[in-house]
Write an enzyme that holds these catalytic residues in place. Structure first.
Site, PDB file in Angstrom:
ATOM      1  N   LYS A 274       0.842  -1.195   0.000  1.00 19.63           N
ATOM      2  CA  LYS A 274       0.000   0.000   0.000  1.00 19.63           C
ATOM      3  C   LYS A 274       0.881   1.250   0.000  1.00 19.63           C
ATOM      4  O   LYS A 274       1.982   1.220   0.549  1.00 19.63           O
ATOM      5  CB  LYS A 274      -0.839   0.040   1.289  1.00 19.63           C
ATOM      6  CG  LYS A 274      -2.007  -0.902   1.362  1.00 19.63           C
ATOM      7  CD  LYS A 274      -2.754  -0.715   2.681  1.00 19.63           C
ATOM      8  CE  LYS A 274      -3.852  -1.746   2.871  1.00 19.63           C
ATOM      9  NZ  LYS A 274      -4.951  -1.642   1.894  1.00 19.63           N
ATOM     10  N   ARG A 348     -10.104 -11.670   2.448  1.00 16.90           N
ATOM     11  CA  ARG A 348     -10.909 -12.767   1.888  1.00 16.90           C
ATOM     12  C   ARG A 348     -10.153 -14.082   1.952  1.00 16.90           C
ATOM     13  O   ARG A 348     -10.736 -15.145   2.089  1.00 16.90           O
ATOM     14  CB  ARG A 348     -11.342 -12.403   0.459  1.00 16.90           C
ATOM     15  CG  ARG A 348     -10.210 -12.133  -0.480  1.00 16.90           C
ATOM     16  CD  ARG A 348     -10.605 -11.250  -1.672  1.00 16.90           C
ATOM     17  NE  ARG A 348     -10.712  -9.844  -1.307  1.00 16.90           N
ATOM     18  CZ  ARG A 348     -11.048  -8.870  -2.158  1.00 16.90           C
ATOM     19  NH1 ARG A 348     -11.316  -9.152  -3.423  1.00 16.90           N
ATOM     20  NH2 ARG A 348     -11.119  -7.629  -1.761  1.00 16.90           N
TER      21      ARG A 348
END
Ligand code: BES
Ligand code: ZN
Ligand code: ZN
Length: 492
Positions: A274, A348
């Site tokens: 990020k 996920r």
């Protein structure tokens, strides 16, 4: 804090701070007239000068100067009568508590005359008073603790004790420490809240009748083939943990519920790193797990007749030398495979293990909480969680509980057609699709792991953390989800 119900009037109640809720432009109410009479018209003067009209969020503080047994009177605006729901009470009570803190008041007495649903109003008021006092000061050298409140009294001439209202108040008092625990866990720096720490916190806080905790270390996680958790953990020096918290009710359970929380203790993105700005708040990425630990810790007090099993897969997501790489494939215990094209879509990957494990147990429903996607924040903003479900009655129950708690949720669709977009060239699916509909894509991937079991997924990426102070929450972790979960579990 003690709560009391008192059959007394504004002219006789003795308190450091008497709070009078006021509807917008309803300044002729008898209670205000009585007040004004005792204050020799000074209150009316103040109202006129300050242009206080009772708008939502406004307050007017007046010192009685000995004209009444109360030291201070605080008018709190509720806004329009038609807009009044429990959350307005919650916020008004929170403002009163902040005022009490400024004044150093040790007790609050609130004029209690709700037009409807007194139990809901009273419980919201208690929540507001308690939530507003939360601070996280462990790392400040110059902090001033909020003075403790000795008592909160509800008063009105003729006020009688109602069992329903008292029960609602008791429940509110029992729930709030769970919210504070969740906030604390999120607010701790990420190098403190490691997966190991989260496991220890679950063990320390989830004690008492009916509760048990089991924490799996890396070896057991390997033996249990939790491939998603292991894949995400590869870039880290910290060991992963898989936390199970189980609650067995004192009576035969009416249903069996599984709760699953994302426990990414820090999300750097992994090799799909990020940018620095996006990483600043990524200690929040275990907020789903924290909410579940917070909620579970209160079950021995609330004792719902539901069996609850919680799973929290926990690790940080770092780009160490052994980190998983874009292009790697994970094989899950239910046989399904995911191609990892973006290591930042890691939530996920670890939730899939837990969902598959839970689905095996064939429970009545599975609910997962996760700070899953930035896309959900783009869609719904910072106050609203996205809710996805394959079972509308379950979705409706959760939405109902959330509404009562003042935790905002909005249902988003599981769009079947978008499943095309997660087709992989080498595996059953890939972990990301294009730039659009990211919250839905993530939910569709989770859905692959729950079979046909009634399931709801709460994407709490927005409301898990607040960058600005609100009436009921300081900057930082919010504990979002704890109150809704407990309300959901306690509602027959
Ligand atoms: N933890 C983030 C989601 C997030 C974003 C939470 C902002 C709170 C605030 C999650 O793991 C993530 O990075 N998701 C990616 C998915 C993308 C790579 C498909 C995102 O939302 O950008
Ligand atoms: Zn991520
Ligand atoms: Zn994440």
């Amino acid at each position: 804090m003690e709560t009391r119900f008192r059959d007394t009037g504004i002219d006789t109640i003795k308190s450091d701070l008497v709070v009078v809720p006021v509807h917008e432009r309803k300044l002729e109410e008898p209670v205000i007239r009585t007040l004004d009479r005792h204050l020799k018209g000074r209150l009316r003067e103040r109202i006129e000068k300050s242009q206080f009209t009772g708008g939502e969020g406004s307050t007017l503080l007046h010192a009685t100067g000995g004209a009444l047994p109360a030291v201070h009177v605080l008018l709190v605006g509720l806004g329009k009568d038609t807009d009044l729901d429990a959350h307005v009470w919650r916020k008004a009570a929170a403002r009163a508590r902040k005022e009490a803190a400024t004044l150093g008041a040790r007790d609050i007495a609130l004029y209690f005359a709700p037009a409807r649903e007194p139990a809901a109003a009273a419980s919201a008021i208690v929540e507001g008073v308690l939530l507003a006092a939360y601070q996280f000061n462990r790392y400040r050298s110059n902090s001033k603790p909020v003075p403790e409140l000795k008592s909160l009294s509800f008063f009105k001439p003729g006020l009688t004790r109602a069992a329903e209202t008292e029960k609602a108040v008791r429940e509110a008092v029992d729930v709030i420490p769970g919210v504070f625990l969740a906030r604390d866990l999120v607010n701790e720096p990420p190098s403190v809240t490691t997966a190991r720490f989260l496991g220890e916190q679950a063990e320390q806080n989830c004690r008492g009748r009916g509760l048990s905790v089991e924490v799996w270390g890396k070896k057991k996680i390997e033996a249990m083939k939790l491939a998603g958790l292991l894949a995400v953990n590869r870039g880290s020096h910290e060991e992963p943990r898989f936390i199970t918290i189980h609650y067995k009710p004192p009576v035969r359970p009416r249903k069996r519920v599984f709760l699953i929380g994302k426990g990414i203790t820090f999300d750097s993105g992994g090799l799909s790193l990020k940018p620095s700005k996006s990483m600043e708040t990524m200690k929040l990425d275990m907020a789903g797990g924290a909410a579940i630990i917070g909620a579970m810790s209160r079950l021995p007090h609330l004792r719902p007749d539901v069996e609850v099993t919680s799973y929290i897969p926990a690790t940080d997501n770092l780009p160490g030398g052994n980190a998983q790489k874009p292009g790697d494939v994970i094989r899950y215990l239910n046989g399904k495979t995911i191609e990892v094209l973006n290591t930042d879509a890691e939530g996920r990957l670890i939730l899939a293990d837990a969902l598959a494990l839970a689905a095996r147990e064939n429970p009545d429903c599975i609910i997962n909480l996760a700070t899953l996607t930035g896309a959900c924040v783009v869609a719904l903003g910072n106050e609203v969680a996205g809710l996805f479900s394959n079972h509308q009655p379950l979705a409706d129950q959760i939405l109902g509980a959330a509404r009562e708690c003042g935790e905002k949720m909005w249902q988003l669709p599981l769009v079947k057609e978008y499943r095309e977009d997660i087709k992989s060239s080498v595996a059953d699916m890939k972990n990301v699709a294009g730039p659009q509909g990211g919250a839905i894509i993530a939910a569709l991937i989770l859905q692959e792991f729950v079979d046909e079991i009634p399931w709801a997924h709460l994407d709490i990426a927005g409301p898990a953390f607040t960058e600005k102070e609100t009436p009921i929450c300081a900057r930082g972790g919010t504990g979002f989800g704890v109150r809704t979960l407990l309300r959901f579990l306690s509602t027959p």
